[in-house]
Each structure stands twice: as structure tokens, then as C-alpha cells.
Design a protein around this motif. Structure first.
Motif, PDB file in Angstrom:
ATOM      1  N   ARG A 179      29.970 -28.843 -11.042  1.00 58.25           N
ATOM      2  CA  ARG A 179      30.597 -30.057 -11.569  1.00 58.25           C
ATOM      3  C   ARG A 179      30.069 -31.273 -10.841  1.00 58.25           C
ATOM      4  O   ARG A 179      30.170 -31.360  -9.619  1.00 58.25           O
ATOM      5  N   GLU A 214      31.230 -34.052 -10.557  1.00 57.49           N
ATOM      6  CA  GLU A 214      32.276 -35.060 -10.371  1.00 57.49           C
ATOM      7  C   GLU A 214      32.087 -35.691  -9.006  1.00 57.49           C
ATOM      8  O   GLU A 214      31.909 -35.020  -8.011  1.00 57.49           O
ATOM      9  N   LEU A 258      33.933 -29.223  -4.555  1.00 56.61           N
ATOM     10  CA  LEU A 258      32.504 -29.035  -4.325  1.00 56.61           C
ATOM     11  C   LEU A 258      31.777 -29.273  -5.645  1.00 56.61           C
ATOM     12  O   LEU A 258      32.363 -29.112  -6.723  1.00 56.61           O
ATOM     13  N   MET A 271      33.841 -19.411  -9.111  1.00 56.15           N
ATOM     14  CA  MET A 271      35.117 -19.287  -9.816  1.00 56.15           C
ATOM     15  C   MET A 271      35.294 -17.863 -10.320  1.00 56.15           C
ATOM     16  O   MET A 271      34.336 -17.200 -10.710  1.00 56.15           O
ATOM     17  N   ILE A 290      44.832 -22.337  -9.165  1.00 56.03           N
ATOM     18  CA  ILE A 290      44.490 -21.695 -10.435  1.00 56.03           C
ATOM     19  C   ILE A 290      44.852 -22.637 -11.572  1.00 56.03           C
ATOM     20  O   ILE A 290      45.898 -23.292 -11.536  1.00 56.03           O
TER      21      ILE A 290
HETATM   22  P1  ATP Z   1      41.375 -30.249  -9.924  1.00 51.49           P
HETATM   23  O1  ATP Z   1      42.456 -30.873 -10.758  1.00 51.49           O
HETATM   24  O2  ATP Z   1      41.840 -29.732  -8.609  1.00 51.49           O
HETATM   25  O3  ATP Z   1      40.145 -31.097  -9.834  1.00 51.49           O
HETATM   26  P2  ATP Z   1      40.616 -28.876 -12.300  1.00 51.49           P
HETATM   27  O4  ATP Z   1      41.878 -29.005 -13.043  1.00 51.49           O
HETATM   28  O5  ATP Z   1      39.466 -29.735 -12.631  1.00 51.49           O
HETATM   29  O6  ATP Z   1      40.907 -28.966 -10.731  1.00 51.49           O
HETATM   30  P3  ATP Z   1      39.982 -26.364 -13.562  1.00 51.49           P
HETATM   31  O7  ATP Z   1      39.013 -26.935 -14.528  1.00 51.49           O
HETATM   32  O8  ATP Z   1      41.321 -25.967 -14.062  1.00 51.49           O
HETATM   33  O9  ATP Z   1      40.143 -27.357 -12.339  1.00 51.49           O
HETATM   34  O10 ATP Z   1      39.268 -25.163 -12.774  1.00 51.49           O
HETATM   35  C1  ATP Z   1      39.941 -23.985 -12.366  1.00 51.49           C
HETATM   36  C2  ATP Z   1      40.006 -23.852 -10.862  1.00 51.49           C
HETATM   37  O11 ATP Z   1      38.745 -24.062 -10.262  1.00 51.49           O
HETATM   38  C3  ATP Z   1      40.918 -24.864 -10.200  1.00 51.49           C
HETATM   39  O12 ATP Z   1      42.235 -24.430 -10.247  1.00 51.49           O
HETATM   40  C4  ATP Z   1      40.387 -24.880  -8.791  1.00 51.49           C
HETATM   41  O13 ATP Z   1      40.871 -23.771  -8.045  1.00 51.49           O
HETATM   42  C5  ATP Z   1      38.904 -24.670  -8.981  1.00 51.49           C
HETATM   43  N1  ATP Z   1      38.125 -25.914  -8.937  1.00 51.49           N
HETATM   44  C6  ATP Z   1      38.048 -26.863  -9.902  1.00 51.49           C
HETATM   45  N2  ATP Z   1      37.200 -27.831  -9.568  1.00 51.49           N
HETATM   46  C7  ATP Z   1      36.707 -27.504  -8.350  1.00 51.49           C
HETATM   47  C8  ATP Z   1      35.757 -28.117  -7.468  1.00 51.49           C
HETATM   48  N3  ATP Z   1      35.122 -29.245  -7.793  1.00 51.49           N
HETATM   49  N4  ATP Z   1      35.486 -27.482  -6.298  1.00 51.49           N
HETATM   50  C9  ATP Z   1      36.102 -26.324  -5.981  1.00 51.49           C
HETATM   51  N5  ATP Z   1      36.994 -25.701  -6.768  1.00 51.49           N
HETATM   52  C10 ATP Z   1      37.300 -26.283  -7.945  1.00 51.49           C
END
Ligand code: ATP
Ligand code: MN
Length: 462
Positions: free
Chosen positions: A230, A232, A240, A245, A387
């Protein structure tokens, strides 16, 4: 004797008097004219084996080169150790210097900051801290495969390169072999991706879920466990750019079954760490987080709270607490809100469900109220969201209409819609961030410290 014994086995051995061959990296050497003590570590355990060398038996030059960071091979005899706190030690007969390390070796003394260690990520696995974290990381990966294998799930490989970018447009890393200085153009001046490697615009995946659903709709229960990407630009201790995942996806599961699996699996992983990583956890507890094992046990022993988003928001609004970000129905929860619910209000992990559809993805099952979807986020102490998951919309028309509403291209996603055209079924799944799990299990505070080589904005070193 040619077979090396790992230090973890040597330390557990009761066979004093037996010959041993041990190889590893020198942590410290101390002593005097009569005796040298070398603390040796080979990465198999947090604990060192003590090598005892009589300086009269060895070349002076050799002993001088046995410095912190050097790699040596030692043949000797296993003997009872008179020193307290260690059962056995090795009385050295021969020592070979495999690789010296001069005084520029950066890990000379103990007590480096985690920030400094990030700058030498190529060497930090040799510290006690990172040895412990990386062994726990391995153990958790193993526990994940063990858990899903025992339950009859199929390990499924979603592609890492994808042409669909509907999950998080704008936050993906593009994959291309086009010449960025001089890209081919179409007649109307756009970059011509027809000439790119895949003859289309491609990215690194942000989630293996959509393809995972295809697996579940054929194999029943699958899980992915792989890297996701990602772009972001959020410099937080929980994000990260490249992270791992775990994404189970199950046919015939509704949201309740999905929550049960999320809770059961995470408890299994945490219990696995408690049962199998005791030495490493004890070290991390002593050095970084004196409530670590209590917190881990607490998670394995208590039921998670299950609560609709709407009630969660009400609790936050009534809390009287000053948050940095606003709270209100329809707004996404920030980590500070999630942690308030978990750490201060319930004092237990919380599964929040039924979020407003506007803040969740297009594929989530729509509730009859027309406002919410069957999403579920599992919230943990110190971490917030660990999660994210949902029951998926199984109805073709509802899914199709929602995609149109949200501007998701239905043509290029026809392969996804096909699951709902042919033999659709209720199904559910979730994504567990592997590094978020490791943050929880190790008690570390920054996600950069639970992966060997973190990728974050402006940093792809090593
Ligand atoms: P957050 O709101 O914390 O940014 P998200 O809602 O974007 O997370 P999801 O798309 O639901 O995350 O992704 C599923 C899981 O992957 C999250 O619950 C989290 O544990 C993990 N995750 C998401 N983005 C990241 C990231 N940039 N780095 C590490 N782990 C991540
Ligand atoms: Mn999420």
C-alpha cells in the motif's frame, strides 16, 4: 566429529562429558591470563553458551581475534557450569576463527536504541531483541499454517500483480516496464498501456481477497498468507508500505461464523506463542514491556466483546473524552477511538460490526436497514484494528448496483461478478495484518521493528 549442535540443544542437554561442536557469533569475551570466557550465540535461542578457553592452549593471536561480532567454530567437551544461571558450558579443545570482526562492528556494546538499530537493519538480527522478535515471527507464521491446515483450509495464492485497482485507488504501486522518460502515447496523448508488459495498467496488490473469494467459491475454505502493498503515505507506528496479510475466505460462513473464526484463530496464535516462545517472550517482557505475558494470557482467556458500530459510537460520544479526531455516526474510527473502547471502556478485545456502508468497501453484505454493511473489525489493546473483515454480498444485483454507485468498473470486474452469477453462496472472510499480530505478541511499539526490512515512505533501504 563433523556435526554441529545448535546451542538451543546444547543448553537443554544433560550429556556432560560428551564432545560437542558449536558454531556461532561472539557476543562478549572476558577473562584474564588464566582463563577466557566467550559468550557465543548462534541464533537458535536467545541464550548464549559459555565457552571456556585456557589461554595456554591457544595461539595468542587467535584469542586476540575472538572479538565481539566474530564468528567461531569450537570443538570441546560439554561440562557442568559452576556459574549460576547456566547448566552447562563448553570446555574448548580447538577453536577456529571463521570470520573476524574488527572494532568498527557497530554492535560493540549493549543498549542501542531501536531507532539506531533501524539504521543498521542488516545487522540488527544479531541482537538479542531482534533475534527474539524474528524467532517469534517465524513461530507465528508456522502457527498460522498449522491452524488453517488443521481446520482443512487450503493455502491459496492470490496474484501479487493485479490489473484491478478497485480496493484502494490512488494507494497502489504501479508495475510497469515502460520507459518513464519516453513512454509510448496513444493518439490522444495518454500513456499507451497496451504497449506495457501486461498490455494493461498493473499494480502491486493491496489485498488478496477478491481472488481469494474465487478460491472459496471452489475449494470451500481457503486462506492466503502473503505480502501486500500500500502506497499510503501514512508514517504511523502501525503502517508499512509492504506488509504480510493472512486472509481466510470461507464459503457458507455468515458474519457470526466469521467472528468466531477470527476470535478462535487469534487466540490460537497467541497461545502458540505463549507455549512455544517462552524464552524470547520473557526477554522482551523484561526489556520492553513488563505486562506482556499478562496481556497475552488475557486475550487467550477472555471472550471478545461483540458490538455494533452504532453502539460503539454512542459510547465514544458519551465518554466525555477529548479525542484528537471527531466522533460521530458515519465517521470512520481512528486508532485513538478504537483503543479507548478496548483499553478504557471494555478492557477487552472488541469486535465492532455493522459499519455505515459509506466508509466500507463495495463487496460487503448490505444490511436490511439500507445504511450499514456486515463488516467486522477486531480491535486490540495497544494496536487498534488488527483484523478487518465482512460477510460478502452474495446477491448479484445488490453487488452490481453498489459497484455502479461507487464507481467500480463492472466490465473489468466481470470475473469477480461471475462468482455471484454462477452458484453464488453466502461467504465471509477477513484480513489479519501479520505485523499487527506481531506487534501485539512481541509488545513492540513500532511496526518497523517486527519485520526484517521495513518499507515505509522514503525508505526502501537494504
Ligand atoms: P487501517 O485502518 O489500520 O489503516 P485498513 O482498514 O486500511 O487498516 P484493511 O484494508 O481492513 O486495513 O486490511 C486488513 C488488515 O491489514 C488490517 O486490519 C491491518 O491488520 C492490516 N493492515 C492494513 N494496512 C496495513 C499497513 N499499511 N501496514 C500493516 N498492516 C496493515
Ligand atoms: Mn479495515
Amino acid at each position: 566429529m563433523t556435526q554441529r549442535t545448535k546451542i538451543v540443544q546444547i543448553l537443554a542437554s544433560k550429556e556432560t562429558g560428551a564432545p560437542v561442536l558449536v558454531k556461532g557469533w561472539v557476543r562478549t569475551k572476558r577473562g584474564n591470563k588464566a582463563v577466557s570466557f566467550i559468550a557465543l550465540n548462534d541464533g537458535s535461542t536467545i541464550n548464549n553458551i559459555q565457552i571456556v578457553a585456557d589461554p595456554n592452549l591457544f595461539d595468542e593471536e587467535l584469542l586476540k581475534n575472538i572479538t565481539t561480532g566474530a564468528c567461531i567454530s569450537v570443538e570441546g567437551t560439554l561440562v557442568d557450569s559452576p556459574a549460576s544461571g547456566q547448566g552447562v558450558e563448553v570446555q574448548a579443545k580447538t577453536i577456529e576463527l571463521l570470520g573476524g570482526a574488527d572494532n568498527t562492528y557497530p554492535l560493540q556494546k549493549k543498549g542501542h536504541t531501536l531507532e539506531f538499530l533501524r539504521e543498521i537493519a542488516h545487522l540488527r538480527p544479531r541482537t538479542n531483541t531482534f533475534g527474539a522478535i524474528l524467532r517469534i515471527r517465524h513461530a507465528m507464521a508456522y502457527a498460522i499454517h498449522e491452524y488453517f491446515n488443521k481446520k482443512g483450509f487450503c493455502y491459496w495464492h492470490s496474484p501479487l500483480i493485479t490489473a484491478s485497482d478497485c480496493e484502494g485507488a490512488g494507494s497502489m504501486f504501479q508495475v510497469t516496464t515502460l520507459d518513464l522518460q519516453n513512454p509510448p502515447k496513444t493518439e490522444d496523448g495518454q500513456i499507451n498501456y497496451a504497449e506495457d508488459f501486461f498490455a494493461s495498467h498493473t499494480n502491486l496488490t493491496v489485498s488478496g481477497q477478491l481472488e481469494g473469494e474465487l478460491g472459496a467459491m471452489a475449494l470451500g475454505e481457503i486462506y492466503t498468507f502473503g505480502p501486500t502493498f500500500r502506497a499510503e503515505n501514512s508514517n504511523t507506528p502501525r503502517h508499512l508500505a509492504e506488509f504480510w496479510m493472512v486472509e481466510p475466505e470461507m464459503a457458507f460462513y455468515d458474519i457470526k461464523d466469521n467472528m468466531d473464526l477470527a476470535e478462535d484463530s487469534i487466540k490460537y496464535f497467541v497461545k502458540y506463542a505463549l507455549d512455544n516462545c517462552a524464552d524470547d517472550l520473557a526477554f522482551l517482557e523484561k526489556m520492553y514491556d513488563n505486562e506482556l505475558t499478562d496481556r497475552l494470557k488475557f486475550v487467550t482467556e477472555n471472550d471478545f466483546i461483540r458490538l455494533p458500530y452504532t453502539e460503539g459510537v454512542e459510547i465514544l460520544e458519551k465518554s466525555g473524552k477529548k479525542f484528537e479526531f471527531p466522533v460521530g455516526w458515519g465517521l470512520d474510527l481512528q486508532s485513538e477511538h478504537e483503543r479507548y473502547l478496548v483499553e478504557e471502556h471494555f478492557k477487552k478485545p472488541v469486535i465492532l460490526t455493522d459499519y455505515p456502508k459509506e466508509i466500507k468497501s463495495f463487496y460487503m453484505k448490505q444490511n436490511d436497514d439500507g445504511k450499514t454493511v456486515r463488516a467486522m473489525d477486531v480491535l486490540f489493546p495497544k494496536i487498534g484494528e488488527i483484523i478487518g473483515g465482512s460477510e460478502r454480498e452474495a446477491d448479484y444485483d445488490k453487488l452490481y448496483n453498489r459497484m455502479v454507485e461507487m464507481g467500480i468498473p463492472t466490465d473489468s470486474m466481470s470475473w469477480y461478478l461471475d462468482t455471484r452469477r454462477f452458484g453464488s453462496a453466502p461467504h465471509s472472510g477477513f484480513g489479519l495484518g501479520f505485523e499487527r499480530l506481531l506487534l501485539f505478541v512481541t509488545g513492540m511499539a513500532n511496526i518497523r521493528d517486527v519485520i526484517p526490512f521495513p518499507r515505509t515512505p522514503r525508505n526502501a533501504e537494504f
